[in-house]
Design an enzyme around this catalytic site. Structure first.
Site, PDB file in Angstrom:
ATOM      1  N   TYR A  61       2.125  17.698 -22.201  1.00 26.90           N
ATOM      2  CA  TYR A  61       3.586  17.850 -22.273  1.00 26.90           C
ATOM      3  C   TYR A  61       4.035  18.107 -23.713  1.00 26.90           C
ATOM      4  CZ  TYR A  61       3.701  15.433 -17.679  1.00 26.90           C
ATOM      5  OH  TYR A  61       3.518  15.040 -16.380  1.00 26.90           O
TER       6      TYR A  61
ATOM      7  N   ASP B 180       5.897  -2.346 -22.391  1.00 26.25           N
ATOM      8  CA  ASP B 180       6.523  -2.069 -23.697  1.00 26.25           C
ATOM      9  C   ASP B 180       7.603  -0.991 -23.586  1.00 26.25           C
ATOM     10  OD1 ASP B 180       4.857   0.133 -23.261  1.00 26.25           O
ATOM     11  OD2 ASP B 180       3.876   0.057 -25.220  1.00 26.25           O
ATOM     12  N   GLU B 181       7.608  -0.265 -22.442  1.00 22.49           N
ATOM     13  CA  GLU B 181       8.572   0.837 -22.314  1.00 22.49           C
ATOM     14  C   GLU B 181      10.012   0.331 -22.245  1.00 22.49           C
ATOM     15  OE1 GLU B 181       7.401   4.101 -19.803  1.00 22.49           O
ATOM     16  OE2 GLU B 181       5.285   3.587 -20.004  1.00 22.49           O
TER      17      GLU B 181
ATOM     18  N   PRO C 172      -2.790  19.800 -18.499  1.00 24.80           N
ATOM     19  CA  PRO C 172      -1.370  19.995 -18.835  1.00 24.80           C
ATOM     20  C   PRO C 172      -0.858  18.973 -19.847  1.00 24.80           C
ATOM     21  CG  PRO C 172      -1.577  18.901 -16.699  1.00 24.80           C
ATOM     22  CD  PRO C 172      -2.967  19.108 -17.202  1.00 24.80           C
TER      23      PRO C 172
ATOM     24  N   LEU D 148       0.820  -1.227   0.000  1.00 25.71           N
ATOM     25  CA  LEU D 148       0.000   0.000   0.000  1.00 25.71           C
ATOM     26  C   LEU D 148       0.850   1.272   0.000  1.00 25.71           C
ATOM     27  CD1 LEU D 148      -2.890  -1.085   2.436  1.00 25.71           C
ATOM     28  CD2 LEU D 148      -2.840  -1.201  -0.063  1.00 25.71           C
ATOM     29  N   THR D 149       1.559   1.473  -1.100  1.00 26.21           N
ATOM     30  CA  THR D 149       2.235   2.749  -1.313  1.00 26.21           C
ATOM     31  C   THR D 149       1.157   3.782  -1.642  1.00 26.21           C
ATOM     32  OG1 THR D 149       2.405   2.488  -3.705  1.00 26.21           O
ATOM     33  CG2 THR D 149       4.200   1.533  -2.371  1.00 26.21           C
TER      34      THR D 149
ATOM     35  N   SER E 209      14.407   0.331 -14.851  1.00 24.62           N
ATOM     36  CA  SER E 209      14.246  -0.609 -13.732  1.00 24.62           C
ATOM     37  C   SER E 209      13.393  -1.808 -14.157  1.00 24.62           C
ATOM     38  CB  SER E 209      13.638   0.093 -12.512  1.00 24.62           C
ATOM     39  OG  SER E 209      12.308   0.499 -12.777  1.00 24.62           O
TER      40      SER E 209
ATOM     41  N   ASN F 126      -1.278  11.999 -27.782  1.00 24.51           N
ATOM     42  CA  ASN F 126      -1.839  12.495 -26.513  1.00 24.51           C
ATOM     43  C   ASN F 126      -2.880  13.587 -26.737  1.00 24.51           C
ATOM     44  OD1 ASN F 126      -0.102  10.795 -25.185  1.00 24.51           O
ATOM     45  ND2 ASN F 126       1.466  12.360 -24.868  1.00 24.51           N
TER      46      ASN F 126
ATOM     47  N   HIS G  96      11.401  12.335 -22.950  1.00 21.49           N
ATOM     48  CA  HIS G  96      10.046  11.860 -23.300  1.00 21.49           C
ATOM     49  C   HIS G  96      10.032  10.919 -24.511  1.00 21.49           C
ATOM     50  CE1 HIS G  96       5.587  13.367 -23.605  1.00 21.49           C
ATOM     51  NE2 HIS G  96       5.684  12.059 -23.451  1.00 21.49           N
TER      52      HIS G  96
ATOM     53  N   THR H  80      12.161  -1.353  -5.520  1.00 19.97           N
ATOM     54  CA  THR H  80      10.936  -2.156  -5.718  1.00 19.97           C
ATOM     55  C   THR H  80      10.993  -2.969  -7.003  1.00 19.97           C
ATOM     56  OG1 THR H  80       9.558  -0.626  -4.484  1.00 19.97           O
ATOM     57  CG2 THR H  80       8.432  -2.004  -6.086  1.00 19.97           C
TER      58      THR H  80
HETATM   59  P1  NAD Z   1       0.089   1.062  -9.889  1.00 15.93           P
HETATM   60  O1  NAD Z   1       1.139   2.064  -9.557  1.00 15.93           O
HETATM   61  O2  NAD Z   1      -1.324   1.497 -10.082  1.00 15.93           O
HETATM   62  O3  NAD Z   1       0.064  -0.067  -8.745  1.00 15.93           O
HETATM   63  C1  NAD Z   1       1.224  -0.606  -8.187  1.00 15.93           C
HETATM   64  C2  NAD Z   1       0.829  -1.371  -6.929  1.00 15.93           C
HETATM   65  O4  NAD Z   1       2.024  -1.985  -6.395  1.00 15.93           O
HETATM   66  C3  NAD Z   1       0.258  -0.477  -5.813  1.00 15.93           C
HETATM   67  O5  NAD Z   1      -0.880  -1.083  -5.250  1.00 15.93           O
HETATM   68  C4  NAD Z   1       1.391  -0.393  -4.794  1.00 15.93           C
HETATM   69  O6  NAD Z   1       0.942  -0.233  -3.462  1.00 15.93           O
HETATM   70  C5  NAD Z   1       2.069  -1.746  -5.004  1.00 15.93           C
HETATM   71  N1  NAD Z   1       3.484  -1.725  -4.587  1.00 15.93           N
HETATM   72  C6  NAD Z   1       4.422  -0.815  -4.944  1.00 15.93           C
HETATM   73  N2  NAD Z   1       5.591  -1.131  -4.354  1.00 15.93           N
HETATM   74  C7  NAD Z   1       5.390  -2.277  -3.658  1.00 15.93           C
HETATM   75  C8  NAD Z   1       6.233  -3.096  -2.844  1.00 15.93           C
HETATM   76  N3  NAD Z   1       7.521  -2.805  -2.660  1.00 15.93           N
HETATM   77  N4  NAD Z   1       5.700  -4.202  -2.274  1.00 15.93           N
HETATM   78  C9  NAD Z   1       4.381  -4.506  -2.446  1.00 15.93           C
HETATM   79  N5  NAD Z   1       3.542  -3.757  -3.185  1.00 15.93           N
HETATM   80  C10 NAD Z   1       4.043  -2.654  -3.786  1.00 15.93           C
HETATM   81  O7  NAD Z   1       0.642   0.299 -11.180  1.00 15.93           O
HETATM   82  P2  NAD Z   1      -0.160  -0.328 -12.417  1.00 15.93           P
HETATM   83  O8  NAD Z   1      -0.372   0.729 -13.427  1.00 15.93           O
HETATM   84  O9  NAD Z   1      -1.288  -1.127 -11.917  1.00 15.93           O
HETATM   85  O10 NAD Z   1       0.947  -1.312 -12.994  1.00 15.93           O
HETATM   86  C11 NAD Z   1       1.051  -2.656 -12.544  1.00 15.93           C
HETATM   87  C12 NAD Z   1       2.199  -3.336 -13.274  1.00 15.93           C
HETATM   88  O11 NAD Z   1       1.948  -3.306 -14.673  1.00 15.93           O
HETATM   89  C13 NAD Z   1       3.533  -2.642 -13.058  1.00 15.93           C
HETATM   90  O12 NAD Z   1       4.520  -3.645 -12.931  1.00 15.93           O
HETATM   91  C14 NAD Z   1       3.743  -1.841 -14.332  1.00 15.93           C
HETATM   92  O13 NAD Z   1       5.111  -1.707 -14.618  1.00 15.93           O
HETATM   93  C15 NAD Z   1       3.051  -2.722 -15.357  1.00 15.93           C
HETATM   94  N6  NAD Z   1       2.473  -2.042 -16.525  1.00 15.93           N
HETATM   95  C16 NAD Z   1       1.660  -0.957 -16.376  1.00 15.93           C
HETATM   96  C17 NAD Z   1       1.080  -0.385 -17.508  1.00 15.93           C
HETATM   97  C18 NAD Z   1       0.121   0.790 -17.385  1.00 15.93           C
HETATM   98  O14 NAD Z   1      -0.321   1.313 -18.412  1.00 15.93           O
HETATM   99  N7  NAD Z   1      -0.276   1.207 -16.198  1.00 15.93           N
HETATM  100  C19 NAD Z   1       1.344  -0.900 -18.779  1.00 15.93           C
HETATM  101  C20 NAD Z   1       2.183  -2.013 -18.886  1.00 15.93           C
HETATM  102  C21 NAD Z   1       2.730  -2.573 -17.751  1.00 15.93           C
HETATM  103  P1  TYD Z   2       1.435   8.425 -18.646  1.00 18.30           P
HETATM  104  O1  TYD Z   2      -0.015   8.193 -18.397  1.00 18.30           O
HETATM  105  O2  TYD Z   2       2.278   8.974 -17.546  1.00 18.30           O
HETATM  106  O3  TYD Z   2       2.010   7.024 -19.173  1.00 18.30           O
HETATM  107  P2  TYD Z   2       3.488   6.684 -19.801  1.00 18.30           P
HETATM  108  O4  TYD Z   2       4.394   7.807 -19.593  1.00 18.30           O
HETATM  109  O5  TYD Z   2       3.876   5.480 -19.001  1.00 18.30           O
HETATM  110  O6  TYD Z   2       3.219   6.374 -21.238  1.00 18.30           O
HETATM  111  O7  TYD Z   2       1.594   9.386 -19.882  1.00 18.30           O
HETATM  112  C1  TYD Z   2       1.040   9.060 -21.147  1.00 18.30           C
HETATM  113  C2  TYD Z   2       1.448  10.153 -22.121  1.00 18.30           C
HETATM  114  O8  TYD Z   2       0.819  11.384 -21.723  1.00 18.30           O
HETATM  115  C3  TYD Z   2       2.945  10.439 -22.122  1.00 18.30           C
HETATM  116  O9  TYD Z   2       3.350  10.737 -23.448  1.00 18.30           O
HETATM  117  C4  TYD Z   2       3.088  11.663 -21.250  1.00 18.30           C
HETATM  118  C5  TYD Z   2       1.787  12.414 -21.488  1.00 18.30           C
HETATM  119  N1  TYD Z   2       1.300  13.224 -20.349  1.00 18.30           N
HETATM  120  C6  TYD Z   2       0.952  14.569 -20.524  1.00 18.30           C
HETATM  121  O10 TYD Z   2       1.050  15.114 -21.637  1.00 18.30           O
HETATM  122  N2  TYD Z   2       0.515  15.282 -19.449  1.00 18.30           N
HETATM  123  C7  TYD Z   2       0.402  14.744 -18.207  1.00 18.30           C
HETATM  124  O11 TYD Z   2       0.014  15.473 -17.233  1.00 18.30           O
HETATM  125  C8  TYD Z   2       0.726  13.354 -18.030  1.00 18.30           C
HETATM  126  C9  TYD Z   2       0.622  12.696 -16.684  1.00 18.30           C
HETATM  127  C10 TYD Z   2       1.168  12.635 -19.130  1.00 18.30           C
END
Ligand code: NAD
Ligand code: TYD
Length: 341
Positions: A212, A128-129, A210, A37-38, A158, A254, A281, A102
């Site tokens: 970017y 994919d990043e 906002p 629960l961060t 990371s 975006n 970016h 983490t």
């Molecule tokens: P999020 O930030 O919404 O959730 C992360 C969760 O991990 C939180 O509940 C947090 O409390 C928990 N957490 C963080 N550090 C921890 C620790 N040390 N121990 C236990 N719990 C911990 O992230 P998300 O967007 O749900 O992403 C989940 C996974 O999917 C990540 O590994 C991310 O890299 C990957 N991912 C995300 C996206 C996206 O678009 N959001 C796309 C591709 C992959």
């Molecule tokens: P984000 O949701 O942070 O996902 P990621 O960087 O992992 O792709 O951002 C998606 C795109 O939107 C990215 O190109 C950055 C842009 N962005 C903005 O233009 N303004 C914002 O306030 C945020 C959070 C993201």
């Protein structure tokens, strides 16, 4: 057949959607969520899951070897799926250290415990990043599983490091792991620091949106449930040692997403504010999902037009969920990140 699945990071965006998806699809499975629960983890997200006798929540850090081992010894999971991560690129630029702890050390700790206890299957949720970015003027290029790792931000570096460790464990120790690398997700329970929920919430409050740089950066958006379906297929039918890219060929700039959100909410485009670009970016992400389609039969179900509609409706009908988040520590984050822009 009954299975016990440990889902780390299940109180976050994708992990919680996965918890609900699995509880619904497999009434015989036990799902145990491990999450420390961060700021990004929220127990209220799991409110409905907590009513289900097949679900259990454990507040634990994935870097805590002994705590994780005690839980795994007691519960003997069939599968461990690691969603837990620091996930926001902008935060990784401000403070990379926790991302190393983490995302890299946490992954390695989980894999060690799995090895010590012979857990039969581990899945790493990656992104994919890790492939870096693609140029805007080469729409013919896509990330495949053999595209070299070329991360740009501390976050993606990371995640890439963790992937390399997983693959090294597979080769060295015959560790039974798979990896998925998915494109940007959107849907319910998405933390409001990310593009889509941030823009919905700001638009509703008539606050500046906002954008970017020039707003032309492209992301390949996938509805979160389609990601959950892909992981379900991989953990059941995927081949150990393999990487699977997940994405639905839905590239959007975006600025077009932001304009679409404004249109759906009937708000003026004058709310759009171009702000200083993110450092380093990434320009464009685009996934080639051929492998997961051909090997596992995965295809996305939700078209972006429907998914964004459902997502906006969800934020409109769950105001208490995000209002609670944005009323706390998030205010300081917002002031720090956007105050000077
Ligand atoms: P999020 O930030 O919404 O959730 C992360 C969760 O991990 C939180 O509940 C947090 O409390 C928990 N957490 C963080 N550090 C921890 C620790 N040390 N121990 C236990 N719990 C911990 O992230 P998300 O967007 O749900 O992403 C989940 C996974 O999917 C990540 O590994 C991310 O890299 C990957 N991912 C995300 C996206 C996206 O678009 N959001 C796309 C591709 C992959
Ligand atoms: P984000 O949701 O942070 O996902 P990621 O960087 O992992 O792709 O951002 C998606 C795109 O939107 C990215 O190109 C950055 C842009 N962005 C903005 O233009 N303004 C914002 O306030 C945020 C959070 C993201």
């Amino acid at each position: 057949m009954e299975k016990t699945i440990i889902v780390t990071g299940g109180a976050g965006f994708i992990g919680s959607n996965f918890v609900y998806y699995m509880l619904d699809k497999y009434p015989d499975y036990k799902i145990i969520c491990v999450d420390c629960l961060t700021y990004a983890g929220n127990l209220s997200t799991l409110k409905e899951a907590l009513k289900n006798p097949n679900f259990r929540f454990e507040k634990l850090n994935i870097c805590d070897h002994d705590g994780i081992k005690t839980l795994f010894e007691e519960t003997r999971p069939d599968i461990v799926i690691n969603f837990a991560a620091e996930s926001h690129v902008d935060r990784s630029i401000e403070g990379p250290e926790i991302f190393v702890d983490t995302n890299i050390k946490g992954t390695q700790t989980l894999m060690e415990v799995c090895r010590e206890l012979n857990v039969p299957r581990y899945h790493q949720v990656s992104t994919d990043e890790v492939y870096g970015d693609l140029p805007l003027d080469r729409p013919d290029l896509f990330f495949t599983e053999t595209t070299p790792i070329h991360a740009s931000s501390p976050y993606s570096a990371s995640k890439a490091s963790a992937d390399l460790l997983v693959l090294a464990y597979c080769r060295t120790y015959k560790f039974p792991a798979t990896i998925s690398r998915c494109s940007n997700n959107y849907g319910p329970f998405h933390f409001p620091e990310k593009l889509i929920p941030l823009m919905i919430i700001n638009a509703l409050a008539d606050k500046p949106l906002p954008v970017y740089g020039d707003g032309l950066n492209v992301r390949d958006w996938l509805y979160v449930e389609d990601h959950c379906k892909a992981i379900d297929l991989i953990i059941h039918n995927g081949k150990i040692g393999e990487v699977y890219n997940v994405g639905g060929h839905n590239e959007m700039a975006n600025i077009d997403i932001v304009k679409l959100i404004l249109k759906k909410l009937d708000k003026p485009e004058s709310l759009i504010t171009f702000v200083e670009d993110r450092k380093g970016h990434d320009r464009r992400y685009a996934i080639d999902p051929t492998k997961i389609h051909e090997e596992l039969g995965w295809l996305p179900d939700t078209k972006f037009a429907d998914g964004i509609e459902k997502t906006i409706d969800w934020y409109l009908s769950h105001k208490e969920w995000w209002q609670e988040i944005i009323s706390g520590e998030y205010q300081n984050y917002y002031a720090k990140m956007y105050g000077g822009k």
